[in-house]
Write a protein that holds these residues in place. Structure first.
Motif, mmCIF file in Angstrom:
data_model
loop_
_atom_site.group_PDB
_atom_site.id
_atom_site.type_symbol
_atom_site.label_atom_id
_atom_site.label_comp_id
_atom_site.label_asym_id
_atom_site.label_seq_id
_atom_site.Cartn_x
_atom_site.Cartn_y
_atom_site.Cartn_z
ATOM 1 N N ASP A 1 3.461 -8.541 -3.847
ATOM 2 C CA ASP A 1 3.604 -7.497 -4.857
ATOM 3 C C ASP A 1 4.414 -8.001 -6.041
ATOM 4 N N ARG A 2 4.718 -7.098 -6.952
ATOM 5 C CA ARG A 2 5.335 -7.481 -8.223
ATOM 6 C C ARG A 2 6.736 -8.046 -8.052
ATOM 7 N N VAL A 3 7.512 -7.497 -7.145
ATOM 8 C CA VAL A 3 8.869 -8.027 -6.984
ATOM 9 C C VAL A 3 8.824 -9.444 -6.436
ATOM 10 N N GLN A 4 7.801 -9.757 -5.640
ATOM 11 C CA GLN A 4 7.657 -11.130 -5.171
ATOM 12 C C GLN A 4 7.279 -12.074 -6.316
ATOM 13 N N VAL A 5 6.599 -11.525 -7.338
ATOM 14 C CA VAL A 5 6.337 -12.306 -8.547
ATOM 15 C C VAL A 5 7.653 -12.660 -9.238
ATOM 16 N N MET B 1 -0.640 0.327 -2.724
ATOM 17 C CA MET B 1 -1.181 0.270 -1.364
ATOM 18 C C MET B 1 -1.676 1.639 -0.923
ATOM 19 N N VAL B 2 -0.940 2.703 -1.263
ATOM 20 C CA VAL B 2 -1.324 4.053 -0.886
ATOM 21 C C VAL B 2 -1.800 4.771 -2.133
ATOM 22 N N ASP B 3 -3.099 5.042 -2.237
ATOM 23 C CA ASP B 3 -3.646 5.669 -3.426
ATOM 24 C C ASP B 3 -3.640 7.185 -3.321
ATOM 25 N N HIS B 4 -3.719 7.703 -2.109
ATOM 26 C CA HIS B 4 -3.742 9.146 -1.925
ATOM 27 C C HIS B 4 -3.333 9.453 -0.493
ATOM 28 N N GLY B 5 -3.137 10.752 -0.217
ATOM 29 C CA GLY B 5 -2.788 11.138 1.141
ATOM 30 C C GLY B 5 -1.307 10.997 1.415
ATOM 31 N N VAL B 6 -0.972 10.982 2.698
ATOM 32 C CA VAL B 6 0.424 10.989 3.137
ATOM 33 C C VAL B 6 0.976 9.572 3.221
ATOM 34 N N ILE B 7 2.200 9.394 2.736
ATOM 35 C CA ILE B 7 2.899 8.116 2.821
ATOM 36 C C ILE B 7 3.753 8.131 4.088
ATOM 37 N N LYS B 8 3.463 7.209 5.000
ATOM 38 C CA LYS B 8 4.192 7.132 6.267
ATOM 39 C C LYS B 8 5.421 6.236 6.106
ATOM 40 N N ILE B 9 6.571 6.733 6.548
ATOM 41 C CA ILE B 9 7.848 6.046 6.313
ATOM 42 C C ILE B 9 8.573 5.822 7.633
ATOM 43 N N LEU B 10 9.138 4.621 7.774
ATOM 44 C CA LEU B 10 10.001 4.296 8.916
ATOM 45 C C LEU B 10 11.424 4.109 8.394
ATOM 46 N N LEU B 11 12.388 4.769 9.034
ATOM 47 C CA LEU B 11 13.795 4.671 8.655
ATOM 48 C C LEU B 11 14.512 3.718 9.601
ATOM 49 N N VAL B 12 15.202 2.725 9.044
ATOM 50 C CA VAL B 12 15.898 1.734 9.871
ATOM 51 C C VAL B 12 17.345 1.617 9.401
ATOM 52 N N ASP B 13 18.272 2.089 10.219
ATOM 53 C CA ASP B 13 19.702 2.002 9.904
ATOM 54 C C ASP B 13 20.481 2.251 11.182
ATOM 55 N N ASP B 14 21.607 1.567 11.343
ATOM 56 C CA ASP B 14 22.385 1.760 12.569
ATOM 57 C C ASP B 14 23.287 2.982 12.501
ATOM 58 N N ALA C 1 11.341 5.955 -5.791
ATOM 59 C CA ALA C 1 11.256 4.566 -5.347
ATOM 60 C C ALA C 1 10.226 4.398 -4.243
ATOM 61 N N VAL C 2 10.220 5.306 -3.295
ATOM 62 C CA VAL C 2 9.260 5.218 -2.187
ATOM 63 C C VAL C 2 7.836 5.296 -2.726
ATOM 64 N N ARG C 3 7.610 6.200 -3.684
ATOM 65 C CA ARG C 3 6.260 6.331 -4.247
ATOM 66 C C ARG C 3 5.858 5.068 -5.007
ATOM 67 N N LEU C 4 6.797 4.508 -5.775
ATOM 68 C CA LEU C 4 6.500 3.297 -6.537
ATOM 69 C C LEU C 4 6.136 2.137 -5.615
ATOM 70 N N VAL C 5 6.942 1.943 -4.580
ATOM 71 C CA VAL C 5 6.703 0.832 -3.663
ATOM 72 C C VAL C 5 5.404 1.044 -2.887
ATOM 73 N N ALA C 6 5.127 2.281 -2.500
ATOM 74 C CA ALA C 6 3.882 2.569 -1.782
ATOM 75 C C ALA C 6 2.663 2.288 -2.646
ATOM 76 N N SER C 7 2.787 2.528 -3.952
ATOM 77 C CA SER C 7 1.656 2.303 -4.861
ATOM 78 C C SER C 7 1.393 0.830 -5.088
ATOM 79 N N GLY C 8 2.444 0.004 -4.939
ATOM 80 C CA GLY C 8 2.309 -1.423 -5.173
ATOM 81 C C GLY C 8 2.249 -1.800 -6.636
ATOM 82 N N ASP C 9 2.465 -0.842 -7.532
ATOM 83 C CA ASP C 9 2.285 -1.097 -8.958
ATOM 84 C C ASP C 9 3.570 -1.394 -9.712
#
Length: 231
Positions: free
Chosen positions: A210-214, A1-14, A119-127
């Motif tokens: 994505d692949r994990v949904q496969v 999904m993200v080929d270049h540039g900055v990867i924007k991340i949201l952190l969700v935890d209580d 992991a974040v980079r892998l998931v952002a790439s979608g590959d």
């Protein structure tokens, strides 16, 4: 999904301390930017809509709205954000439910910093699927939920499978087994670029994110069956 540039991340935890720890790790990378934090699922859904992150690190157990329901709402809304479920132990039924709800991967909360970044980079790439062998183990454990011990589930064949070519069906099975693009290319004597084209077509034809949904899809439709009948 993200080929270049900055990867924007949201952190969700209580847990604020956990969010702080992840923020310190992630913002040490030049191409990462933590755009926001949320302490429950409701807040996460709202912030995904407002901030448009590329990746969401989502705690699975939270008050008000848990990570599974938040992931489902984010996915159903058509968001481009990819969700990584965070859990405390690997064979977690909530993590499995998160994958079913549309998450792209899951990680243990005590993940090593280098593995979190990767992991974040892998998931952002979608590959790629994060820890495909662990994901496979999780699926093999919970995809049998509700079935009679010692018997395989009886899934219904999806008519969308008829749209796949024989080669795409072969590659679908190898993705479900956790093989990377490079491994698939080696197995079928193809270039990685050709494999990526096949993967994109499979995702489009089966209407998967994505692949994990496969992987989830292949188990739920019976294309791949649990390898250990004792699960």
């Amino acid at each position: 999904m993200v080929d270049h540039g900055v990867i924007k991340i949201l952190l969700v935890d209580d847990q604020p301390l956990l969010r702080m720890g992840f923020r310190l790790i992630l913002e040490g990378e030049e191409d990462f930017h933590v755009v926001g934090e949320a302490s429950d699922g409701n807040e996460a859904v709202r912030q995904v809509g407002e901030l448009q992150p590329d990746v969401v690190l989502m705690d699975v157990r939270m008050p008000t709205m848990d990570g599974v329901e938040a992931t489902r709402r984010i996915s159903d809304a058509g968001s481009e954000a990819r969700v990584i479920i965070l859990t405390t132990f690997d064979l977690d039924e909530y993590a499995f439910s998160g994958l079913q709800a549309g998450a792209s991967a899951f990680l243990l909360k005590d993940v090593a910093p280098v593995e979190l970044v990767h992991a974040v980079r892998l998931v952002a790439s979608g590959d790629a699927v994060v820890a495909p062998r662990v994901t496979q183990r999780l699926l093999e454990t919970y995809v049998r939920g509700g079935s009679v011990p010692g018997q395989s589930p009886s899934p219904h064949r999806d008519p969308l499978l008829d749209d796949l070519t024989p080669r795409e069906t072969e590659i679908l099975t190898t993705i479900a087994e956790g093989l990377s693009n490079a491994e698939i290319a080696h197995k079928f004597f193809l270039s990685e670029a050709t494999v990526k084209t096949h993967v994109r077509r499979i995702l489009s034809k089966l209407q998967l994110r994505d692949r994990v949904q496969v992987v989830v899809y292949a188990y739920e439709t019976g294309l791949v069956v649990p390898s250990n009948p004792d699960y």
